[in-house]
Design an enzyme around this catalytic site. Structure first.
Site, PDB file in Angstrom:
ATOM      1  N   GLY A  28     -14.691  -0.934  -3.446  1.00 13.61           N
ATOM      2  CA  GLY A  28     -15.930  -0.340  -2.933  1.00 13.61           C
ATOM      3  C   GLY A  28     -15.740   0.545  -1.718  1.00 13.61           C
ATOM      4  N   GLY A  29     -14.508   1.006  -1.501  1.00 14.43           N
ATOM      5  CA  GLY A  29     -14.255   1.932  -0.385  1.00 14.43           C
ATOM      6  C   GLY A  29     -14.676   1.305   0.929  1.00 14.43           C
ATOM      7  N   ARG A  67       0.835  -1.192   0.000  1.00 15.39           N
ATOM      8  CA  ARG A  67       0.000   0.000   0.000  1.00 15.39           C
ATOM      9  C   ARG A  67       0.878   1.254   0.000  1.00 15.39           C
ATOM     10  NH1 ARG A  67      -5.113   1.646   0.726  1.00 15.39           N
ATOM     11  NH2 ARG A  67      -5.690   2.983   2.457  1.00 15.39           N
ATOM     12  N   THR A 111     -10.439   1.187  -6.801  1.00  9.23           N
ATOM     13  CA  THR A 111      -9.937  -0.079  -6.358  1.00  9.23           C
ATOM     14  C   THR A 111     -10.431  -1.206  -7.275  1.00  9.23           C
ATOM     15  OG1 THR A 111     -10.149   0.819  -4.199  1.00  9.23           O
ATOM     16  CG2 THR A 111      -9.900  -1.571  -4.311  1.00  9.23           C
ATOM     17  N   ASP A 126      -7.366   8.461   2.650  1.00 10.11           N
ATOM     18  CA  ASP A 126      -7.732   7.371   3.565  1.00 10.11           C
ATOM     19  C   ASP A 126      -7.220   7.620   4.983  1.00 10.11           C
ATOM     20  OD1 ASP A 126      -9.287   5.844   1.903  1.00 10.11           O
ATOM     21  OD2 ASP A 126      -7.761   4.363   1.440  1.00 10.11           O
TER      22      ASP A 126
HETATM   23  O1  DON Z   1      -8.079   1.198   0.875  1.00  7.84           O
HETATM   24  C1  DON Z   1      -9.237   1.596   0.924  1.00  7.84           C
HETATM   25  O2  DON Z   1     -10.005   1.286   1.802  1.00  7.84           O
HETATM   26  C2  DON Z   1      -9.743   2.497  -0.181  1.00  7.84           C
HETATM   27  N1  DON Z   1      -8.656   3.262  -0.713  1.00  7.84           N
HETATM   28  C3  DON Z   1     -10.447   1.687  -1.217  1.00  7.84           C
HETATM   29  C4  DON Z   1     -11.023   2.553  -2.319  1.00  7.84           C
HETATM   30  C5  DON Z   1     -12.020   1.878  -3.146  1.00  7.84           C
HETATM   31  O3  DON Z   1     -12.361   0.742  -2.957  1.00  7.84           O
HETATM   32  C6  DON Z   1     -12.647   2.708  -4.209  1.00  7.84           C
HETATM   33  N2  DON Z   1     -13.312   1.885  -5.168  1.00  7.84           N
HETATM   34  N3  DON Z   1     -14.424   1.680  -5.371  1.00  7.84           N
END
Ligand code: DON
Length: 548
Positions: free
Chosen positions: A453-454, A86, A361, A403
């Protein structure tokens, strides 16, 4: 009976079935690249490297060289590893770097050069390959060079996705030129050629991660950063390391769940929610019933309250991993749930687990012919990241710095309210919700799963897993069933389309504030059952399951 069977056939999609190997990814070209590697005798790690690079070309909203992610692997002999590649905060990052003079949040954590954390993808893929790969590195990067150089035919999904981010990318000349086609929108069946990206990938094929972090790519990236007020320097790039971590594990109804440790909040969420559910009998009400939705939503609400306070980069903050999963603690959470009434989030605070330990993502799932499995989720955070395509390099940068809790106690772009533990600091990793997960049953590989999906990744993955284990669905039905999401703050229960008005009314009666949502995550997964692989891609995206 005949009429019923017929009715089922109308709406049910079968999973893709195969006997030996399977790739499920969020974009078809990339899935095909992975399948080809597997057919040619490559293992799951080889395929993951090839798919990871291919998605950087074919799914520019999320696939990346300029972002980061997590790779979970389980080998056929039961060994596991978790590679955290990451993004990390640059050395020049400061706690309050996204606040204006009055202390208000600015948009700099999401848009433009300053939003980017140090990219980890190339280092992470190389680490996985150097430890476990069987095919030459260059051979695995080559398909992506070709896709970028020769171009891909733009699908409806890609055209629509780019259009959706036109106002973001339109602010940056290179993104506008490449992805917005200089202002003449790319329609379905047009061609997207990415020449600069092809050259960058060709250099990576030859020089590996060293090229990206110390070579010409690093030099250009640092130069452009400086020119545009970004923070990432050559030293940040040179010092970047992927970290091997021990996955966290737990059990649910006789299955072993192997999943993402901190700095992901996903694995702990999945395991805590499963712990709260096990023995509650919630599933007896049936899939999609108001009573089952209510109970799970209450478990979600409580976990996200814990997440806000207790989760962060374990290198900077003591995450109470054991405490949050302790059976007594989990049983306390279960008992605090009233099966008939929603508890307002204002009455829920993060719990006090004991036993502190130091401690847009995309996801793809792969199983190879030997039974090795990879679950990989990686990201540039928002769709098309921070909107910036690096001139001369052709790839988009992440906005992963969002984040972090840019201002602790205030929501980020996913509405997540997060605490001091996740405040910004140099070299720190922002907290993630990514939840790549592998499940075994009787010691044998059973499921490979994950999603973008955040903040909704954790609840999305959990529901699909429960649909299989608790409700006996096949992999495709488990993914297709409508999903819901609760994240404590804001205090609302978000429902996808597909729940009956009667169910919604019953949930409202229990005190839930209902909201509608387009999608709770996009799950890409594989189930291994009765000698068959069931690959299932999520209709909420436009991916592909491909096996042989
Ligand atoms: O790592 C995370 O939790 C976020 N950066 C994920 C972002 C994400 O899934 C956006 N896509 N839909």
């Amino acid at each position: 009976m005949a009429a019923l069977a017929c009715a089922v056939a109308v709406w049910a999609r079968e999973p893709v079935r195969s006997k030996k190997a399977m790739v499920v990814a969020q974009e078809p070209h990339a899935a095909e690249v992975g399948l080809e590697v597997l057919r040619n005798g490559g293992n799951a790690i080889d395929a993951a490297v090839a798919v990871g690079f291919a998605l950087a070309v074919t799914l520019p909203s999320a696939g990346n060289l300029g972002g980061g992610g997590f790779l979970l692997v389980r080998f056929a002999d039961g060994r596991t590893n978790f590679i955290d590649f990451r993004e990390r905060a640059p050395i020049a990052a400061k706690r309050d770097m996204y606040l204006d003079a009055s202390g208000n949040l600015t948009k700099d954590s999401t848009v433009g050069w300053r939003a980017a954390g140090i990219p980890g993808t190339v280092r992470g893929l190389e680490l996985a390959h150097s430890k476990y790969g069987s095919k030459p590195w260059a051979e695995l990067v080559e398909p992506s060079v070709k896709l970028a150089r020769e171009g891909i035919t733009v699908s409806y999904a890609l055209s629509r996705s780019i259009r959706g981010s036109a106002s973001l990318m339109g602010q940056f000349a290179e993104s506008k030129r490449i992805f917005l086609n200089g202002g003449k929108h790319l329609e379905m069946d047009d061609r997207l050629v990415q020449s600069e990206l092809a050259s960058t990938l060709a250099r990576i094929a030859k020089g590996g991660a060293k090229e990206f972090y110390e070579g010409e790519t690093a030099r250009i990236l640092a130069e452009e950063m400086k020119k545009h007020g970004g923070l990432i320097t050559r030293r940040d790039l040179k010092d970047y390391r992927a970290i091997e971590r021990t996955p966290i594990t737990g059990r649910y109804k006789g299955h072993e769940i192997i999943t993402a440790p901190p700095p992901s909040s996903g694995g702990l969420g999945l395991l805590q929610m499963c712990g709260v559910l096990e023995g509650s009998g919630y599933e007896k009400a049936g899939a999609g019933s108001a009573a089952a939705i209510h109970f799970l939503a209450e478990a979600m609400r409580r976990y996200y309250a814990d997440r806000s306070e207790h989760l962060a980069d374990p290198g900077f903050f003591k995450v109470p991993v054991r405490g949050l999963l302790d059976p007594r603690y989990v049983s306390g959470v279960r008992q605090s749930i009233d099966p008939d009434r929603a508890t307002p989030s204002s009455e829920i605070k993060a719990g006090k687990p004991g036993d502190y330990e130091s401690a847009d993502t995309t996801h793809f799932s792969i199983v190879d012919a030997q039974g090795n499995a990879v679950a990989l989720t990686y990201t540039i955070n928002g769709g098309y990241g921070n909107g910036v395509t690096v001139p001369r390099l052709g790839f988009l940068l992440n906005n992963e710095m969002d984040d972090f809790a840019a201002k602790p106690g205030f929501p980020n772009m996913f509405g997540l309210v997060q605490g001091e533990g996740n405040a910004i600091a140099p070299r720190k990793t922002p907290l993630s919700s990514m939840t790549p997960t592998i499940v075994t049953k009787d010691g044998k590989l059973y499921m490979v799963i994950g999603a973008p999906g955040g903040s909704r990744i954790i609840t999305g993955v959990t529901q699909v897993l429960l649909n299989v284990i608790d409700h006996g669905m096949n992999m495709q039905d488990a993914i297709d069933a409508p999903r819901f999401h609760h994240q404590w703050q804001p205090d609302k229960l978000s429902l996808e389309r597909g729940f009956s008005p009667d169910t919604v009314a019953l949930l409202e009666k229990r005190g839930h504030q209902i909201d509608s949502i387009r999608a709770v995550a996009v799950v890409e997964s594989i189930l291994i059952d009765g000698g068959w692989l069931q690959g299932a891609t999520d209709g909420r995206g436009a991916g592909k399951a491909a096996g042989y």
